[in-house]
Design a protein around this motif. Structure first.
Motif, PDB file in Angstrom:
ATOM      1  N   PRO A 194     -14.722  30.790  -4.938  1.00  0.00           N
ATOM      2  CA  PRO A 194     -13.403  31.034  -4.352  1.00  0.00           C
ATOM      3  C   PRO A 194     -13.219  30.137  -3.129  1.00  0.00           C
ATOM      4  CG  PRO A 194     -14.883  32.864  -3.876  1.00  0.00           C
ATOM      5  CD  PRO A 194     -15.630  31.910  -4.750  1.00  0.00           C
ATOM      6  N   PHE A 195     -11.969  29.805  -2.829  1.00  0.00           N
ATOM      7  CA  PHE A 195     -11.683  28.989  -1.656  1.00  0.00           C
ATOM      8  C   PHE A 195     -10.422  29.484  -0.961  1.00  0.00           C
ATOM      9  CE2 PHE A 195      -9.051  26.875  -4.852  1.00  0.00           C
ATOM     10  CZ  PHE A 195      -7.869  26.652  -4.147  1.00  0.00           C
ATOM     11  N   THR A 196     -10.283  29.058   0.291  1.00  0.00           N
ATOM     12  CA  THR A 196      -9.072  29.251   1.087  1.00  0.00           C
ATOM     13  C   THR A 196      -8.719  27.891   1.675  1.00  0.00           C
ATOM     14  OG1 THR A 196      -9.796  31.489   1.677  1.00  0.00           O
ATOM     15  CG2 THR A 196      -8.039  30.529   3.015  1.00  0.00           C
ATOM     16  N   VAL A 197      -7.436  27.526   1.645  1.00  0.00           N
ATOM     17  CA  VAL A 197      -7.010  26.258   2.228  1.00  0.00           C
ATOM     18  C   VAL A 197      -6.964  26.405   3.747  1.00  0.00           C
ATOM     19  CG1 VAL A 197      -5.129  24.575   2.403  1.00  0.00           C
ATOM     20  CG2 VAL A 197      -5.682  25.598   0.179  1.00  0.00           C
ATOM     21  N   LEU A 198      -7.653  25.496   4.440  1.00  0.00           N
ATOM     22  CA  LEU A 198      -7.670  25.476   5.905  1.00  0.00           C
ATOM     23  C   LEU A 198      -6.635  24.525   6.479  1.00  0.00           C
ATOM     24  CD1 LEU A 198     -11.489  25.396   6.728  1.00  0.00           C
ATOM     25  CD2 LEU A 198      -9.928  27.325   6.907  1.00  0.00           C
ATOM     26  N   ALA A 199      -6.339  23.442   5.758  1.00  0.00           N
ATOM     27  CA  ALA A 199      -5.379  22.444   6.231  1.00  0.00           C
ATOM     28  C   ALA A 199      -4.849  21.672   5.039  1.00  0.00           C
ATOM     29  CB  ALA A 199      -6.042  21.493   7.222  1.00  0.00           C
ATOM     30  N   SER A 200      -3.634  21.149   5.188  1.00  0.00           N
ATOM     31  CA  SER A 200      -3.069  20.315   4.131  1.00  0.00           C
ATOM     32  C   SER A 200      -2.094  19.323   4.747  1.00  0.00           C
ATOM     33  CB  SER A 200      -2.345  21.174   3.083  1.00  0.00           C
ATOM     34  OG  SER A 200      -1.186  21.766   3.627  1.00  0.00           O
ATOM     35  N   ASP A 201      -1.973  18.191   4.067  1.00  0.00           N
ATOM     36  CA  ASP A 201      -1.021  17.183   4.509  1.00  0.00           C
ATOM     37  C   ASP A 201      -0.779  16.201   3.375  1.00  0.00           C
ATOM     38  OD1 ASP A 201       0.791  16.008   6.203  1.00  0.00           O
ATOM     39  OD2 ASP A 201      -0.667  15.529   7.761  1.00  0.00           O
ATOM     40  N   GLU A 202       0.161  15.316   3.591  1.00  0.00           N
ATOM     41  CA  GLU A 202       0.424  14.223   2.669  1.00  0.00           C
ATOM     42  C   GLU A 202       0.038  12.953   3.407  1.00  0.00           C
ATOM     43  OE1 GLU A 202       4.519  14.804   1.497  1.00  0.00           O
ATOM     44  OE2 GLU A 202       4.050  16.803   0.763  1.00  0.00           O
ATOM     45  N   VAL A 203      -0.863  12.162   2.806  1.00  0.00           N
ATOM     46  CA  VAL A 203      -1.389  10.975   3.470  1.00  0.00           C
ATOM     47  C   VAL A 203      -1.189   9.746   2.591  1.00  0.00           C
ATOM     48  CG1 VAL A 203      -3.093  12.278   4.806  1.00  0.00           C
ATOM     49  CG2 VAL A 203      -3.717  11.383   2.566  1.00  0.00           C
ATOM     50  N   VAL A 204      -1.258   8.592   3.219  1.00  0.00           N
ATOM     51  CA  VAL A 204      -1.096   7.321   2.526  1.00  0.00           C
ATOM     52  C   VAL A 204      -2.456   6.848   2.035  1.00  0.00           C
ATOM     53  CG1 VAL A 204      -0.360   4.918   2.799  1.00  0.00           C
ATOM     54  CG2 VAL A 204       0.887   6.746   3.961  1.00  0.00           C
ATOM     55  N   SER A 205      -2.514   6.447   0.788  1.00  0.00           N
ATOM     56  CA  SER A 205      -3.751   5.918   0.217  1.00  0.00           C
ATOM     57  C   SER A 205      -4.119   4.610   0.906  1.00  0.00           C
ATOM     58  CB  SER A 205      -3.574   5.669  -1.280  1.00  0.00           C
ATOM     59  OG  SER A 205      -4.678   4.962  -1.794  1.00  0.00           O
ATOM     60  N   LYS A 206      -5.416   4.474   1.191  1.00  0.00           N
ATOM     61  CA  LYS A 206      -5.934   3.247   1.801  1.00  0.00           C
ATOM     62  C   LYS A 206      -6.716   2.423   0.788  1.00  0.00           C
ATOM     63  CE  LYS A 206      -6.312   5.533   6.241  1.00  0.00           C
ATOM     64  NZ  LYS A 206      -7.220   6.075   7.255  1.00  0.00           N
ATOM     65  N   SER A 207      -6.724   2.836  -0.472  1.00  0.00           N
ATOM     66  CA  SER A 207      -7.504   2.117  -1.483  1.00  0.00           C
ATOM     67  C   SER A 207      -6.884   0.752  -1.768  1.00  0.00           C
ATOM     68  CB  SER A 207      -7.600   2.922  -2.780  1.00  0.00           C
ATOM     69  OG  SER A 207      -6.390   2.848  -3.506  1.00  0.00           O
ATOM     70  N   ALA A 208      -7.718  -0.206  -2.100  1.00  0.00           N
ATOM     71  CA  ALA A 208      -7.236  -1.546  -2.423  1.00  0.00           C
ATOM     72  C   ALA A 208      -6.403  -1.540  -3.692  1.00  0.00           C
ATOM     73  CB  ALA A 208      -8.425  -2.488  -2.577  1.00  0.00           C
ATOM     74  N   LYS A 209      -6.697  -0.605  -4.585  1.00  0.00           N
ATOM     75  CA  LYS A 209      -5.998  -0.528  -5.871  1.00  0.00           C
ATOM     76  C   LYS A 209      -4.600   0.089  -5.743  1.00  0.00           C
ATOM     77  CE  LYS A 209      -6.911   1.011 -10.584  1.00  0.00           C
ATOM     78  NZ  LYS A 209      -7.832   1.734 -11.446  1.00  0.00           N
ATOM     79  N   ASN A 210      -4.440   1.058  -4.840  1.00  0.00           N
ATOM     80  CA  ASN A 210      -3.165   1.772  -4.700  1.00  0.00           C
ATOM     81  C   ASN A 210      -2.739   1.907  -3.239  1.00  0.00           C
ATOM     82  OD1 ASN A 210      -2.590   2.693  -7.536  1.00  0.00           O
ATOM     83  ND2 ASN A 210      -4.643   3.511  -7.266  1.00  0.00           N
ATOM     84  N   PRO A 211      -2.682   0.808  -2.493  1.00  0.00           N
ATOM     85  CA  PRO A 211      -2.337   0.930  -1.075  1.00  0.00           C
ATOM     86  C   PRO A 211      -0.902   1.425  -0.889  1.00  0.00           C
ATOM     87  CG  PRO A 211      -2.246  -1.362  -1.735  1.00  0.00           C
ATOM     88  CD  PRO A 211      -2.798  -0.584  -2.904  1.00  0.00           C
ATOM     89  N   GLY A 212      -0.737   2.317   0.076  1.00  0.00           N
ATOM     90  CA  GLY A 212       0.605   2.787   0.421  1.00  0.00           C
ATOM     91  C   GLY A 212       1.134   3.935  -0.406  1.00  0.00           C
ATOM     92  N   LYS A 213       0.458   4.308  -1.487  1.00  0.00           N
ATOM     93  CA  LYS A 213       0.923   5.442  -2.297  1.00  0.00           C
ATOM     94  C   LYS A 213       0.572   6.743  -1.592  1.00  0.00           C
ATOM     95  CE  LYS A 213       1.105   3.779  -7.014  1.00  0.00           C
ATOM     96  NZ  LYS A 213       0.674   4.089  -8.379  1.00  0.00           N
ATOM     97  N   MET A 214       1.429   7.728  -1.736  1.00  0.00           N
ATOM     98  CA  MET A 214       1.212   9.029  -1.098  1.00  0.00           C
ATOM     99  C   MET A 214       0.314   9.909  -1.965  1.00  0.00           C
ATOM    100  SD  MET A 214       2.748   8.704   1.717  1.00  0.00           S
ATOM    101  CE  MET A 214       2.650  10.359   2.368  1.00  0.00           C
ATOM    102  N   MET A 215      -0.510  10.720  -1.274  1.00  0.00           N
ATOM    103  CA  MET A 215      -1.368  11.674  -1.974  1.00  0.00           C
ATOM    104  C   MET A 215      -1.561  12.901  -1.090  1.00  0.00           C
ATOM    105  SD  MET A 215      -4.966   9.674  -1.889  1.00  0.00           S
ATOM    106  CE  MET A 215      -5.851   9.351  -0.406  1.00  0.00           C
ATOM    107  N   PHE A 216      -2.002  13.990  -1.722  1.00  0.00           N
ATOM    108  CA  PHE A 216      -2.281  15.232  -1.011  1.00  0.00           C
ATOM    109  C   PHE A 216      -3.691  15.175  -0.430  1.00  0.00           C
ATOM    110  CE2 PHE A 216       0.838  16.395  -4.218  1.00  0.00           C
ATOM    111  CZ  PHE A 216       1.756  17.127  -3.477  1.00  0.00           C
ATOM    112  N   GLU A 217      -3.843  15.657   0.805  1.00  0.00           N
ATOM    113  CA  GLU A 217      -5.149  15.825   1.428  1.00  0.00           C
ATOM    114  C   GLU A 217      -5.284  17.308   1.755  1.00  0.00           C
ATOM    115  OE1 GLU A 217      -7.500  13.654   4.960  1.00  0.00           O
ATOM    116  OE2 GLU A 217      -5.731  14.765   5.639  1.00  0.00           O
ATOM    117  N   ILE A 218      -6.285  17.943   1.160  1.00  0.00           N
ATOM    118  CA  ILE A 218      -6.479  19.381   1.320  1.00  0.00           C
ATOM    119  C   ILE A 218      -7.873  19.627   1.895  1.00  0.00           C
ATOM    120  CG2 ILE A 218      -6.430  21.618   0.133  1.00  0.00           C
ATOM    121  CD1 ILE A 218      -3.800  20.030  -0.173  1.00  0.00           C
TER     122      ILE A 218
END
Length: 149
Positions: A24-48
Motif C-alpha cells: 500500500p502507498f500514500t502520495v506525499l507530493a505530486s507535480d508536473e515536471v519537464v522531461s530532461k531526457s535527450a530523447k524527449n526534452p521539454g515534454k511534460m510528465m507526472f512526478e509523484i
C-alpha cells in the motif's frame, strides 16, 4: 539537545530496500515536471513522491510517468487511486501537490546498481486494490487530522 549515542553495530542500515512485492502507498507530493531526457526534452510528465508502507517501515520512492512514458503506469495509478474517470476524460492535474493523500497499491521492484549508484527500489506498476494481495504489508495508516504536516 540530549542524544542517545550508538555504537557502529547498533546503527540501522542506511538504505534498506523493500523486497519485491505489492505494498500500500500514500502520495506525499505530486507535480508536473519537464522531461530532461535527450530523447524527449521539454515534454511534460507526472512526478509523484510515494510513501510506500513496507512490513518494517515506510519508504519514500519517486515515480515518473505520462501519456508518452510509462503510460500503463499512468492509467493504473489513476485506477488504484480512484481517478479513472478523470483519466478517461483526459483531465489529470497533479500540479501543486493535488494528489497528496491519494492511496492505492504499488508493485515494487529492485533496480540493480549502476555506476556509482547503489541498487534502489522503483515502481514496477500500480495495482487496482481488488487485485492486490493483502498479505504483503499492513494497510496504510488512517489519516490523522491532528498531525500538522
Amino acid at each position: 539537545m540530549k542524544i542517545t549515542p550508538l555504537q557502529e553495530n547498533e546503527l540501522k542500515p542506511r538504505f534498506a530496500l523493500l523486497p519485491n512485492g505489492t505494498y500500500p502507498f500514500t502520495v506525499l507530493a505530486s507535480d508536473e515536471v519537464v522531461s530532461k531526457s535527450a530523447k524527449n526534452p521539454g515534454k511534460m510528465m507526472f512526478e509523484i513522491k510515494l510513501n510506500v508502507h513496507g512490513p518494517n517501515g515506510d519508504h519514500h520512492i519517486y515515480s515518473y510517468f505520462s501519456d508518452w512514458f510509462n503510460e500503463f503506469q499512468l492509467r493504473h495509478f489513476a485506477a488504484t487511486t480512484g481517478m479513472l474517470k478523470q483519466y478517461e476524460a483526459g483531465e489529470l492535474d497533479s500540479s501543486g501537490n493535488k494528489f497528496i493523500g491519494k492511496v492505492g497499491y504499488v508493485k515494487i521492484k529492485t533496480e540493480a546498481a549502476k555506476g556509482n549508484f547503489s541498487a534502489k527500489n522503483a515502481v514496477d506498476d500500480y495495482i487496482v486494490r481488488d487485485s492486490a494481495p493483502a498479505t504483503q504489508a499492513p494497510a496504510p495508516p488512517e489519516e490523522d487530522s491532528s498531525v500538522p504536516f
